[in-house]
Design an enzyme around this catalytic site. Sequence first.
Site: not given
Ligand code: ADP
Length: 535
Positions: A187, A332, A443, A448
Amino acid sequence: MLKGQMMDRPLLVSSLIDYAAEVHATSPIVSATVEGPIHRQTYAETRTRIARLANALLKLGAKPGDRIATMAWNTHRHFELYFAISSIGAVCHTINPRLFPEQMTYIVNHAQDTMLFLDTTFVPLVEKLKPTFMPIRTYVAMTDRAHMPSAEAIAGILCYEEILADGAPDIVWPDLDENTACALCYTSGTTGDPKGALYSHRSNLLHSFFVLAAAQGSFMPTRPILPVVPMFHANAWGLPFIVTLTGAPFVMPGPKLDGASLFELMDSENVWGGWGVPTVWLGLLDEMKKRGRKPHSLSRILTGGSAIARATLETYERDYEIDIVHGWGMTEMSPVGTVTQMTPEERAQPFDEQMNIKSRQGRRMYGVEMKIVDADGKRLPHDGAAQGELYVRGAAVISGYYGNEAATKAAIDKEGWFGTGDVATITADGWLVLVDRTKDLVKSGGEWISSIDVEAAVIAVPHPKWTERPLLVVVKAPGANPSKEQVLAHVAAKLAKWQVPDDVVFVDSLPLTATGKISKKDLRAKFAEHRLDAG
Ligand code: ADP
């Protein structure tokens, strides 16, 4: 201690596919392919192909613990790799092809991958990066002979369907320890290089049980389900493992993730549920509006990865009667942490109130504990008001980053909890609401963008299509008077196209925090109303 007297049988990924092949033998795995046509096979046939692939991997010299990489879309072949690699005790390392090339080079060398399985889409990319992929000995194109890339592109590249045909159709899986590593996913971080989450067989199985328990049939049935979330992204949120437990028909979209392609596939395969990021659901919504209807069987959507816009949520629910389940998680965390879980009383609320509830990030699933803390690490109350950094703990949460002590130290607190970098409130009855982020990241469309890659201050601002896009805040040097276009051209030379900020604003000075860092919080507040075009 009086020990329980039950058998100590390991929780292994191989047991999932063996189970599905026996109990859900005829249920289909359907895949849009890179070559074009729709491919179909049953779970039983998939088990046979996985056995062939596993035997082929062993013949190619794969050893327990080897990291074997994939760069691939969601297809039946990627699904087969997930199971074959893990089941022989090797580690399936899914590489996100949307990362910056230097990051891919770093990842391959850091993980010490020995083989790379790639979709033909990525041949030009891999051709370029191959000289930097030092540890990789074997390249395999995930296609048949007729669609193989030219021999000049990647010397010695093997053909997936040929090695499969050579492998024996049955195998007795090794009885691995359930804590054996089975998958690896990097990640991108706020600073520095990408960091690896190394999943175990046990954690992947427990994650599947936890998600199923939270779903209680409301979003994980035995009807056709389609992962739009890529398999190179946090195990496609665990779905490939989960469907082997329920036997749900699994419909994979291949490389085409635009609204029209998804609509057609959902329609033709009677897809009931879909999992993906909000940007994908916006694309599908455009297509539904164009056609004046939804894909006929689509009833449930799991959205996560970014906050979903209230308007999108409402349109899906009111105009199309599609039930949205909102989840939050992280690579994670395997990755699911919370999902919408409403009580009967909450479901009986007026529509508006229900949408308020669904806008929240959800309630924790069993197996994930949450705490919010202040700057000194002191716990804050779960009262829906106190805001603090969110920490989590659980059997499917990393205890550290793969081969990265510094990052591990920064992420794990004294009590052994993992710091998410999200800032949240938690209500007394367990609803999680994200309010901010301490990580210096934007994001966009589920991927990211590190704002540290860009000089000057970059903040995330809301965007109608991508949820968030970067806005560059610039102070002009004394005497200089660059235009927006000049600034963007300068930045574009150093970044991947999708990382380039959408807009530039000029300010006289940047607000600073007490410790002299740029205060992103103040900048975000100042430009909260900044509007970007939908383009
Ligand atoms: P994924 O995109 O699979 O959830 P990542 O590890 O790339 O996993 O990103 C995780 C991060 O994405 C979280 O720590 C948060 O900042 C953001 N995120 C995930 N789900 C949400 C949600 N439903 N609403 C807002 N932010 C989110």
